[in-house]
Design a protein around this motif. Structure first.
Motif, short mmCIF file in Angstrom:
data_model
loop_
_atom_site.label_atom_id
_atom_site.label_comp_id
_atom_site.label_asym_id
_atom_site.label_seq_id
_atom_site.Cartn_x
_atom_site.Cartn_y
_atom_site.Cartn_z
N SER A 1 10.59 -2.34 -2.38
CA SER A 1 9.82 -1.73 -1.31
C SER A 1 9.55 -0.26 -1.65
O SER A 1 10.15 0.31 -2.58
CB SER A 1 10.61 -1.79 0.00
OG SER A 1 11.74 -0.93 -0.06
N GLU B 1 12.71 1.83 -1.39
CA GLU B 1 13.62 1.58 -2.51
C GLU B 1 13.12 2.26 -3.78
O GLU B 1 13.90 2.85 -4.54
CB GLU B 1 13.78 0.08 -2.72
CG GLU B 1 14.57 -0.60 -1.60
CD GLU B 1 14.36 -2.10 -1.53
OE1 GLU B 1 15.09 -2.76 -0.79
OE2 GLU B 1 13.44 -2.61 -2.22
N ASP C 1 6.23 3.85 5.00
CA ASP C 1 6.13 3.54 6.42
C ASP C 1 7.25 4.27 7.17
O ASP C 1 8.10 4.94 6.58
CB ASP C 1 6.18 2.03 6.66
CG ASP C 1 7.47 1.38 6.18
OD1 ASP C 1 8.53 2.05 6.15
OD2 ASP C 1 7.45 0.18 5.84
N ALA D 1 11.02 3.36 6.18
CA ALA D 1 11.36 3.84 4.85
C ALA D 1 11.40 5.36 4.81
O ALA D 1 12.26 5.96 4.16
CB ALA D 1 10.36 3.32 3.82
#
Length: 239
Positions: A155, A158, A185, A188
């Protein structure tokens, strides 16, 4: 000392010092930076705010040695960055600073751990020592389980953690972050804000440029606002 923070000088000098720094691009328009004076102490987290075109990225590039000022001086960790040649600038970036970008800039054909190891390989760190350091960083940043994974399978949050691990690999005196939550987003972004705040609490000096006021509020110990290439406000977050 934590696993993040490099040794800090105790002589009272600022870690970063810009004196009367200007940057013009010779196109007849206003300068990108105009007479900026700025000092950043070891252990600070400085957020540089301002509208698009205010000079934020130019400021970061000058500190990183990716660009040179038209006038004035840029000193980082006792080194006159504005006087460095191309090869010396590359050595400076390898040894004294870590860079985190909005769009991660990871190599998709390498695994996570190999991306993190790249700065150590370029700096000539012994392989066993580098692998221990990479494993420590991946574990502490919560991404050890992805060590053998390629970045494209992760993601955004990550991938940004991988980018931070890579930036910290050589224990830089200074971490520079360019819109580190800009491509993430909300969830995150919250994770990266918490991560950067934790790094600074552990002693890592950080300079970040951002439009993200939540990021500045979460982790900055001080904010600077640029407008038209000039510092118009310099204050602690609580001010």
């Amino acid at each position: 000392m934590t696993m993040y923070a490099p040794a800090q000088s105790a002589d009272g000098r600022p870690l970063v010092e810009l004196r009367e720094v200007s940057r013009s691009y010779g196109q007849g328009g206003p300068p990108a930076l105009a007479g900026v004076d700025l000092r950043v102490a070891a252990g600070e987290c400085l957020a540089v705010l301002g509208p698009s075109g205010s000079g934020k990225s130019t400021l970061l590039h000058l500190i990183a040695g990716l660009d040179r000022p038209t006038g004035g001086s840029v000193t980082v960790d006792g080194l006159r960055v504005d006087r460095l040649g191309e090869a010396a600038s590359a050595r400076y970036r390898r040894s004294r600073i870590g860079l985190v970008f909005q769009f991660f800039q990871l190599l998709d054909d390498l695994t996570v751990v190999d991306n993190v190891l790249l700065p150590a390989q370029l700096a000539g760190l012994p392989r066993a020592e580098a692998r221990r350091r990479a494993a420590e960083l991946l574990e502490r940043l919560g991404i050890a389980r992805y060590a053998g994974t390629h970045p494209g399978r992760l993601s955004g949050g990550e991938r940004q953690r991988v980018a931070v691990a890579r930036a910290l690999m050589n224990r830089p005196a200074l971490l520079l972050a360019d819109e580190p939550t800009g491509a993430l987003d909300s969830a995150a972004g919250d994770g990266v804000r918490e991560l950067l705040a934790g790094l600074n609490a552990d002693g890592q000096t950080i300079v970040l440029v951002t439009h993200d006021l939540r990021l500045a509020a979460a982790c900055a110990t001080r904010t600077v606002e640029l407008v038209d290439g000039r510092v118009v406000r310099d204050a602690g977050v609580a001010a």
